[in-house]
Scaffold this active site. Structure first.
Site, PDB file in Angstrom:
ATOM      1  N   LYS A   1       0.872  -1.276  -0.027  1.00  0.00           N
ATOM      2  CA  LYS A   1       0.137   0.189   0.092  1.00  0.00           C
ATOM      3  C   LYS A   1       0.954   1.156   0.026  1.00  0.00           C
ATOM      4  O   LYS A   1       0.562   2.273  -0.442  1.00  0.00           O
ATOM      5  CB  LYS A   1      -0.921  -0.116   1.037  1.00  0.00           C
ATOM      6  CG  LYS A   1      -1.893  -1.070   1.259  1.00  0.00           C
ATOM      7  CD  LYS A   1      -3.224  -0.724   0.249  1.00  0.00           C
ATOM      8  CE  LYS A   1      -4.359  -1.593   0.297  1.00  0.00           C
ATOM      9  NZ  LYS A   1      -5.523  -0.977  -0.558  1.00  0.00           N
TER      10      LYS A   1
ATOM     11  N   SER B   1       1.100  -9.651  -0.630  1.00  0.00           N
ATOM     12  CA  SER B   1       0.560  -8.336  -0.688  1.00  0.00           C
ATOM     13  C   SER B   1       0.948  -7.627   0.589  1.00  0.00           C
ATOM     14  O   SER B   1       1.104  -6.498   0.630  1.00  0.00           O
ATOM     15  CB  SER B   1      -0.750  -7.949  -1.176  1.00  0.00           C
ATOM     16  OG  SER B   1      -1.747  -8.929  -0.147  1.00  0.00           O
TER      17      SER B   1
END
Length: 303
Positions: A45, A290
Site C-alpha cells: 500500500k 501483498s
C-alpha cells in the site's frame, strides 16, 4: 472512462523511489514470491499512498481503510508533514490500528458499513483531501510499479497471481504487465467468502457484497468491493479470478513461513493458497504476497 497507462506507472515509479523497497523475487519451489510484506509499512500500500500524496501535494488527507492503506497513508503524510485521519471498521486487527497511530495519524473507528460516509464527512468538515484505498488513478499507478519490477526481474514470466479486494493492486499490476508482456496471464485471487470481484466480472457489472458477508473471511484486507474505476481496469486487463477457502488460506500462511521464510497476513497468502490448490495455470509464475501485517495470535495458530 480513462484507464491508467504504463506511462502513469513509470511516472509513479520515479516519485516513490525514495521510500519504496524494491522487493526481490523469492524462490519457493518452482514459483517465485514477490514479498511486499518487506515494505517499511508491511504491505504494498505504500506505493499507491505515497504516489498519491506526492502527486497531489494536499494540505491534509483522510481515508477509509481495513488497515494497511491507512498505515501507508499515515506514513506518506508524515513524510510530507501534513495531517492524516484514517477511518477503520470495528474489528480492525490491533497490529494495524497501532501502526496507524504510530505514524502519527488520527484513528476513527466506525461500524464497517459507515467507513466511506464517515471519511467523506471528515473530508468536508476539515477540508482534507480524500485518498481512497484503491479508487484513484494515482493509487492504481503506484500499485502498478510492482508489475514493472516483476517483468524487469523475470523477463520470461508467464503467470502473475495477484490478490483482489477493491481492485487497485490487480488493476495496476495487470496494466503494467499487459503493456510490457501482453501474453502473460494475470490472475486475480480472492477468498470464497468475499468473492464479489469474481461475481462482478461474471455479471459484467460491479456487484456489492454487504459487510455481513465479507467479514466472515479471515482475509481482512480483501473485504472491499470493486469501484467503477477498478472494475473497468479488471474487465479490460485481468485474465480471470479464482477463489480460495479459509482452510487453504491458513495452510498457505504456514507454507510461506516454512518454505520461503516469509510472514504473510491472510490477505497476502491467497495467491499461494491458489497455487497450492492447483488453481493457478502452469508456467513461470510469480505470486504477489501483498502484506505481512498479521495478528501474532493468528500467526501462531496457523503455524
Amino acid at each position: 472512462m480513462e484507464l491508467v497507462t504504463i506511462d502513469d506507472i513509470r511516472a509513479a515509479a520515479d516519485r516513490i523511489r525514495p521510500v519504496v523497497v524494491r522487493t526481490p523475487l523469492v524462490p519457493m519451489g518452482e514459483v517465485w514470491v514477490k514479498p511486499e510484506s518487506l515494505q517499511r509499512v508491511g504491505s504494498f500500500k505504500i506505493r499507491g499512498a505515497y504516489n498519491a500524496v506526492a502527486a497531489l501535494r494536499p494540505a491534509g488527507v483522510v481515508t477509509h481503510s481495513s488497515g494497511n492503506h491507512g498505515q501507508a497513508l499515515a506514513y506518506a503524510a508524515k513524510q510530507f508533514g501534513v495531517p492524516c485521519v484514517v477511518v477503520v471498521p470495528e474489528g480492525t486487527p490491533e497490529v494495524k490500528a497501532a501502526a496507524i497511530r504510530g505514524h502519527g495519524a488520527e484513528l476513527v473507528v466506525v461500524p464497517p458499513e459507515q467507513r466511506l460516509v464517515a471519511a467523506l464527512k471528515l473530508a468536508e468538515e476539515r477540508e482534507l483531501t480524500m485518498v481512497p484505498p484503491y479508487d484513484h488513478p494515482a493509487v492504481i499507478a503506484g500499485q502498478g510499479t510492482i508489475g514493472l519490477e516483476i517483468v524487469a526481474d523475470l523477463p520470461d514470466v508467464e503467470v502473475v497471481a495477484v490478490p483482489v479486494s477493491g481492485g487497485g493492486l490487480a488493476s495496476g499490476i495487470a496494466t503494467a504487465v499487459k503493456a510490457l508482456k501482453p501474453d502473460v496471464t494475470v490472475l486475480g485471487v480472492e477468498p470464497e467468502l468475499a468473492a464479489d470481484a469474481a461475481e462482478s466480472l461474471s455479471a459484467g457489472r460491479p456487484v456489492s457484497w454487504e459487510p455481513a458477508r465479507t467479514f466472515r473471511t479471515i482475509a481482512d484486507g480483501l473485504r472491499a468491493d470493486l469501484s467503477e474505476l477498478t472494475f473497468a481496469h479488471l474487465r479490460e486487463r485481468l485474465d480471470g479470478i479464482v477463489t480460495v477457502s479459509e482452510d487453504e488460506i491458513r495452510h498457505a500462511m504456514g507454507h510461506l513461513a516454512r518454505s520461503a521464510r516469509l510472514v504473510a497476513e491472510p490477505s497476502g497468502a491467497v495467491t499461494t493458497a491458489a497455487y497450492l490448490s492447483g488453481r493457478v495455470p502452469e508456467g513461470r509464475t510469480v505470486l504477489v504476497l501483498s502484506g505481512g501485517n498479521v495478528n501474532p495470535d493468528l500467526f501462531r495458530e496457523v503455524l
